[in-house]
Design a protein around this motif. Structure first.
Motif, mmCIF file in Angstrom:
data_model
loop_
_atom_site.group_PDB
_atom_site.id
_atom_site.type_symbol
_atom_site.label_atom_id
_atom_site.label_comp_id
_atom_site.label_asym_id
_atom_site.label_seq_id
_atom_site.Cartn_x
_atom_site.Cartn_y
_atom_site.Cartn_z
ATOM 1 N N ARG A 103 -19.969 61.871 44.152
ATOM 2 C CA ARG A 103 -20.411 62.753 45.241
ATOM 3 C C ARG A 103 -21.929 62.799 45.388
ATOM 4 O O ARG A 103 -22.442 63.064 46.461
ATOM 5 C CB ARG A 103 -19.928 64.175 44.921
ATOM 6 N N ALA A 104 -22.633 62.615 44.265
ATOM 7 C CA ALA A 104 -24.076 62.894 44.246
ATOM 8 C C ALA A 104 -24.820 62.009 45.221
ATOM 9 O O ALA A 104 -24.495 60.836 45.390
ATOM 10 C CB ALA A 104 -24.618 62.692 42.835
ATOM 11 N N SER A 105 -25.846 62.586 45.843
ATOM 12 C CA SER A 105 -26.680 61.739 46.709
ATOM 13 C C SER A 105 -27.999 61.387 46.023
ATOM 14 O O SER A 105 -28.672 60.457 46.439
ATOM 15 C CB SER A 105 -26.929 62.429 48.052
ATOM 16 N N ARG A 106 -28.374 62.154 44.976
ATOM 17 C CA ARG A 106 -29.629 61.854 44.273
ATOM 18 C C ARG A 106 -29.403 61.877 42.760
ATOM 19 O O ARG A 106 -30.008 62.657 42.036
ATOM 20 C CB ARG A 106 -30.710 62.870 44.667
ATOM 21 N N PRO A 107 -28.538 61.006 42.261
ATOM 22 C CA PRO A 107 -28.237 61.007 40.817
ATOM 23 C C PRO A 107 -29.280 60.236 40.011
ATOM 24 O O PRO A 107 -29.923 59.319 40.535
ATOM 25 C CB PRO A 107 -26.895 60.272 40.754
ATOM 26 N N VAL A 108 -29.463 60.646 38.781
ATOM 27 C CA VAL A 108 -30.299 59.886 37.835
ATOM 28 C C VAL A 108 -29.557 59.806 36.502
ATOM 29 O O VAL A 108 -29.018 60.811 36.027
ATOM 30 C CB VAL A 108 -31.670 60.568 37.599
ATOM 31 N N LEU A 109 -29.524 58.621 35.926
ATOM 32 C CA LEU A 109 -28.999 58.470 34.569
ATOM 33 C C LEU A 109 -30.171 58.632 33.595
ATOM 34 O O LEU A 109 -31.121 57.842 33.633
ATOM 35 C CB LEU A 109 -28.335 57.102 34.377
ATOM 36 N N TYR A 110 -30.105 59.676 32.789
ATOM 37 C CA TYR A 110 -31.165 60.008 31.834
ATOM 38 C C TYR A 110 -30.679 59.489 30.473
ATOM 39 O O TYR A 110 -29.841 60.093 29.830
ATOM 40 C CB TYR A 110 -31.399 61.518 31.897
ATOM 41 N N VAL A 111 -31.190 58.307 30.110
ATOM 42 C CA VAL A 111 -30.627 57.545 28.992
ATOM 43 C C VAL A 111 -31.460 57.747 27.730
ATOM 44 O O VAL A 111 -32.672 57.531 27.732
ATOM 45 C CB VAL A 111 -30.574 56.048 29.361
ATOM 46 N N GLY A 112 -30.818 58.175 26.671
ATOM 47 C CA GLY A 112 -31.490 58.397 25.392
ATOM 48 C C GLY A 112 -31.082 57.380 24.342
ATOM 49 O O GLY A 112 -30.296 56.451 24.598
ATOM 50 N N GLY A 113 -31.597 57.569 23.151
ATOM 51 C CA GLY A 113 -31.387 56.629 22.048
ATOM 52 C C GLY A 113 -29.926 56.422 21.674
ATOM 53 O O GLY A 113 -29.577 55.394 21.095
ATOM 54 N N GLU A 149 -22.925 48.613 33.538
ATOM 55 C CA GLU A 149 -21.781 48.694 34.465
ATOM 56 C C GLU A 149 -21.760 50.029 35.193
ATOM 57 O O GLU A 149 -21.490 50.093 36.396
ATOM 58 C CB GLU A 149 -20.475 48.479 33.695
ATOM 59 N N LEU A 150 -22.072 51.101 34.443
ATOM 60 C CA LEU A 150 -22.080 52.427 35.069
ATOM 61 C C LEU A 150 -23.172 52.498 36.136
ATOM 62 O O LEU A 150 -22.951 53.011 37.238
ATOM 63 C CB LEU A 150 -22.293 53.518 34.011
ATOM 64 N N ALA A 151 -24.350 51.978 35.796
ATOM 65 C CA ALA A 151 -25.468 52.033 36.745
ATOM 66 C C ALA A 151 -25.115 51.251 38.008
ATOM 67 O O ALA A 151 -25.395 51.702 39.124
ATOM 68 C CB ALA A 151 -26.728 51.468 36.093
ATOM 69 N N GLU A 152 -24.482 50.102 37.837
ATOM 70 C CA GLU A 152 -24.222 49.262 39.004
ATOM 71 C C GLU A 152 -23.116 49.835 39.889
ATOM 72 O O GLU A 152 -23.232 49.784 41.114
ATOM 73 C CB GLU A 152 -23.898 47.838 38.549
ATOM 74 N N GLN A 188 -24.737 53.007 41.357
ATOM 75 C CA GLN A 188 -26.036 52.788 42.021
ATOM 76 C C GLN A 188 -26.969 53.979 41.787
ATOM 77 O O GLN A 188 -27.697 54.401 42.694
ATOM 78 C CB GLN A 188 -25.847 52.511 43.517
ATOM 79 N N ALA A 189 -26.939 54.485 40.579
ATOM 80 C CA ALA A 189 -27.834 55.590 40.200
ATOM 81 C C ALA A 189 -29.054 55.016 39.495
ATOM 82 O O ALA A 189 -28.913 54.178 38.599
ATOM 83 C CB ALA A 189 -27.107 56.557 39.269
ATOM 84 N N PRO A 190 -30.256 55.446 39.871
ATOM 85 C CA PRO A 190 -31.445 55.012 39.145
ATOM 86 C C PRO A 190 -31.369 55.430 37.670
ATOM 87 O O PRO A 190 -30.742 56.426 37.334
ATOM 88 C CB PRO A 190 -32.582 55.740 39.866
ATOM 89 N N VAL A 191 -32.019 54.640 36.821
ATOM 90 C CA VAL A 191 -31.904 54.821 35.377
ATOM 91 C C VAL A 191 -33.285 55.052 34.773
ATOM 92 O O VAL A 191 -34.218 54.276 35.029
ATOM 93 C CB VAL A 191 -31.286 53.561 34.718
ATOM 94 N N ARG A 249 -15.086 54.647 30.000
ATOM 95 C CA ARG A 249 -14.100 55.481 30.706
ATOM 96 C C ARG A 249 -14.724 56.134 31.939
ATOM 97 O O ARG A 249 -14.075 56.276 32.976
ATOM 98 C CB ARG A 249 -13.558 56.559 29.756
ATOM 99 N N LEU A 250 -15.981 56.539 31.784
ATOM 100 C CA LEU A 250 -16.672 57.141 32.924
ATOM 101 C C LEU A 250 -16.820 56.099 34.039
ATOM 102 O O LEU A 250 -16.573 56.381 35.218
ATOM 103 C CB LEU A 250 -18.042 57.659 32.459
ATOM 104 N N THR A 251 -17.186 54.875 33.658
ATOM 105 C CA THR A 251 -17.326 53.796 34.632
ATOM 106 C C THR A 251 -15.993 53.533 35.323
ATOM 107 O O THR A 251 -15.925 53.387 36.552
ATOM 108 C CB THR A 251 -17.805 52.513 33.923
ATOM 109 N N GLU A 252 -14.926 53.510 34.533
ATOM 110 C CA GLU A 252 -13.588 53.257 35.073
ATOM 111 C C GLU A 252 -13.209 54.344 36.079
ATOM 112 O O GLU A 252 -12.689 54.055 37.157
ATOM 113 C CB GLU A 252 -12.591 53.230 33.902
ATOM 114 N N ALA A 253 -13.504 55.602 35.702
ATOM 115 C CA ALA A 253 -13.155 56.722 36.578
ATOM 116 C C ALA A 253 -13.948 56.645 37.888
ATOM 117 O O ALA A 253 -13.408 56.908 38.966
ATOM 118 C CB ALA A 253 -13.422 58.050 35.869
#
Lengths: 177, 583
Positions: B201-211, B224-227, B230-233, B326-330
């Motif tokens: 649903r999000a129109s302005r999502p960001v993936l905040y990736v940690g260690g 795969e999730l990013a693609e 299409q959320a910036p990382v 699983r998140l990517t699959e969903a």
């Protein structure tokens, strides 16, 4: 203060108390009271920890305690759903003319006299912390000269026990590679 | 068969697959060093116990395996404390073996006695004082199990001398007795489904990736999730390399010295998906103003991180290796049913920020040498194909910003604790763990002098590590804070560039010593250093002492107060404050 009571089952091993106490100081959690004693299982000790919810994030306390390897289970006991008791020994100065009033007060709180000297007596009182505070306030009028409290202990009401569904209550039989 | 506790220790380590340990012997641990002589385990003799600890960390960062160190009681153990605290903050799997005085002497203030388990309890995932030899195999096996499972971390096993000397009947494998140890189970599918709906649903999502993404080996799943979304990382200091900086969705690093695009994207996002990250103050700035327009999904293996700093709208507790696919699959299912996500305008906006407010510095051909230039040339000359190790301070930020990381486990630094002196021994450990890869340590002159003694260890082992010193003669980051926040009153930050002479120091330690003073020489010096294959190389880069690290969010400020720095005009800074795209 919003008191939260945590019952914590821990392995009865050296250093456990230090790990728990160290966690509280390291994370700047405030402990109002802490009591420790054995349980029916000699491998397990039970701690009752009271924290002030206003100054300390209770959810974090709970989760951080669960991360300690020697902590077996953490349960928050809701006040309404638990019996909470604390024992106090109170040394009070006695003026002869007020002795009768003092004994009346003691009787009203089911406190018993466990030592007596010429001008003092020691009362033993077991009550909820609130009731104990009321008793102590009343005794102030007589002159309380020494006080020791055990800290709170508590147990859940009803048929459930803290060891119900306890994960890994039996030693885990995992084998190293 | 009868073995001593010491033999049991060595056999246990061998049985657990340990092939290298970093250590330094002393009185209480002496019994363990006798069976170690004839073991298959390689022991690397460091020059200081802190070096053993950071080397074990570097080994673990580079390989994903447990780093092991072994030291004696008292000062040996206390010298290890910084490395333990470092590993604890950065969730590095490490097992530390410490000697202890004999059980009968404990508590008597015996020679080289310290309360090692007491001292290290707040900075280890777990520790144990072993009081009987029979306990050793299980204690060691449990230490490895705890260090590597769940959220990784350092575990210390304290072994009294008499326990190492006593005999008992060897038996392996031991039974692990950890009834209170909880490893998070499967992630909650409902939470994953909800997170997927939010991402879709999000129109302005960001993936905040940690260690955690690197530690769980989830970098491919992240891609795969990013693609699909299409959320910036954005990759934190601990996650550099988890997502290639060359990817169009990559925003770079967030936080105090993050890129404008990463900082602004988090501030303007309507959904932040935190993956193995912990909302550290260096990322969030003033917490109340961090990503205040965003709903938050927080996926982490440590339940205590959920809600510690920021209350999430959806929490997914579990291993990212299970959560991410699983998140990517969903999300993929939602895309199949309801069409792709609509983030094109958002991605274009973040790309506009990248163009408008890039990391900027000026290297004049005849001007002072800029540290950023050295990093960019190293990045270009290696093609990013190197393991980069840093200490703490300006140099660390310059590398984190300007090196184009493309692979996980290609970046090693001290993130949480911020340990100056980390780089030299950590690079040594990384090179030991990955002997066929190029390892380059970039260090400040302040940091380098804290642990430079391990050059001796590296030289004797013939490790071809490159140590690039950004020698600006200052404790540069402290100097920068004094410049900005103390009206240029410089207090105790000047180290001087001439003493020591790093070229001579390198040569004294049996290393190649090189010096580079101007930009036009950088490529030639780097190529010379990269060509050395049999001994360490130390390069003294004389970098500009007044160069700051920018962008910068002043400590305690909201991330919206990001300062672009002297390379930008007042008009550009004002446009940035309005988050306008100007290029």
């Amino acid at each position: 203060m919003t008191a939260h009571t945590l019952s914590v089952l821990v392995e009865n091993k050296p250093g456990v108390l230090a790990h728990v106490a160290g966690l509280f100081s390291r994370r700047a959690f405030n402990i109002s009271s802490l009591s420790v004693g054995p349980t029916a299982d000699p491998r397990v000790s039970r701690m009752t920890i009271v924290v002030d919810g206003a100054s300390t994030p209770v959810d974090q306390v709970h989760k951080q305690l669960e991360k300690l390897i020697r902590v077996l289970k953490v349960v928050e006991l809701e006040q309404d759903a638990a019996v909470e008791r604390e024992l106090a020994l109170i040394k009070v100065t006695v003026r002869p003319d007020l002795r009768a009033d003092l004994l009346d007060v003691a009787a009203a709180f089911s406190a018993t006299v466990v030592d007596l000297s010429a001008d003092t007596l020691v009362l033993e009182a077991v009550a909820s912390p609130g009731k104990l505070d009321t008793l102590l306030a009343r005794l102030e009028q007589h002159g309380t000269c020494e006080l020791v409290r055990t800290g709170l202990i508590a147990i859940g009401r009803g048929s459930e026990t803290i060891t119900d569904d306890m994960p890994g209550h039996q030693p885990m039989a995992a084998v190293a590679g | 068969m009868q073995v001593t506790g010491a033999q049991a220790l060595v056999r246990s380590l061998e049985s657990l697959g340990v092939d290298v340990v970093f250590g330094l012997p002393g009185g209480a641990i002496l019994p363990a060093y006798d069976p170690l002589r004839s073991s298959t385990i390689q022991h690397i003799l460091v020059r200081h116990e802190q070096g053993a600890g950071h080397a074990a960390e570097g080994y673990a960062w580079a390989t994903g395996r447990v780093g092991v160190c072994i030291v004696t009681s008292g000062p040996g153990a206390t010298n290890l404390v910084t490395a333990l605290a470092d590993a604890y903050m950065d969730s590095v799997p490490m097992v530390a073996i410490t000697g202890q005085v004999s059980t009968a002497m404990i508590g008597t203030d015996a020679f080289q006695e310290s309360d090692t388990t007491g001292i290290t309890a707040p900075v280890t995932k777990h520790n144990e004082l072993v009081t009987s030899p029979e306990r050793i195999p299980a204690a060691i096996a449990e230490a490895f199990h705890i260090a590597t499972t769940g959220r990784p971390g350092p575990v210390l096993v304290d072994l009294p001398k008499d326990v190492l000397q006593a005999e008992f009947t060897w038996s392996w494998p031991p039974v692990l007795d950890l009834p209170g140890y909880r490893i998070p189970g499967e992630p909650d599918q409902e939470m994953i489904a909800e997170a997927a709906r939010m991402l879709h649903r999000a129109s302005r999502p960001v993936l905040y990736v940690g260690g955690g993404v690197i530690k769980s080996g989830s970098h491919e799943a992240l891609m795969e999730l990013a693609e699909i979304t299409q959320a910036p990382v954005t990759t934190t200091l601990m996650a550099r390399g988890a997502f290639p900086d060359t990817h169009p969705l990559a925003l770079g690093m967030p936080g105090m010295h993050g890129t404008f695009a990463a900082v602004a994207a988090l501030q303007e996002a309507d959904l932040v998906v935190a993956l193995g990250a912990r909302f550290d103050d260096r990322v969030t700035g003033r917490l109340a103003d961090f990503a205040s327009k965003a709903k938050v999904v927080h996926a982490d293996i440590d339940p205590a991180e959920i809600g510690k700093n920021r209350s999430p709208d959806v929490a997914i507790v579990g291993d990212l290796a299970a959560t991410l696919p699983r998140l990517t699959e969903a999300v993929r299912d939602l895309v199949a049913d309801a069409g792709p996500t609509d983030t094109a305008a958002w991605v274009e906006q973040t790309a506009g920020w990248k163009r408008s407010y890039p990391l900027r510095y000026t290297q004049a051909s005849d001007g002072p040498l800029k540290p950023q230039h050295v990093v960019e040339r190293l990045s270009a000359l290696t093609g990013g194909d190197a393991i980069i190790v840093a200490g703490v301070g300006q140099h660390q930020m310059h590398v984190a910003q300007h090196f184009a990381f493309t692979k996980p486990r290609s970046w090693i630094n001290s993130g949480g604790l911020g340990t100056m002196g980390f780089a030299v021994p950590a690079a040594m450990g990384a090179q030991v763990g990955r002997p066929n890869d190029l390892v380059v340590a970039i260090d400040g002159d302040g940091c380098f002098q804290m642990t430079a003694q391990e050059l001796a260890t590296c030289a004797l082992l013939g490790l071809p590590v490159k140590f690039l010193i950004f020698n600006n003669g200052f404790l540069g980051m402290v100097r920068q804070w004094q410049e900005l926040f103390y009206e240029e009153r410089y207090s105790e930050v000047h180290l001087g560039t001439e003493i020591p002479d790093y070229v001579k120091l390198a040569e004294a330690y049996g290393c190649v010593g090189l010096r580079c003073e101007q930009a036009s020489d950088v490529d030639a010096v780097l190529e010379k250093a990269l060509a050395v294959t049999d001994v360490p190389t130390v390069v003294d880069f004389r970098t500009h002492d007044a160069e700051g690290v920018f962008p910068m969010v002043p400590a305690g400020h909201a991330n919206d107060d990001i300062v672009l720095g002297p390379e930008f005009t007042a008009a550009e800074q004002q446009a940035a404050a309005r988050k306008e795209v100007i290029a």
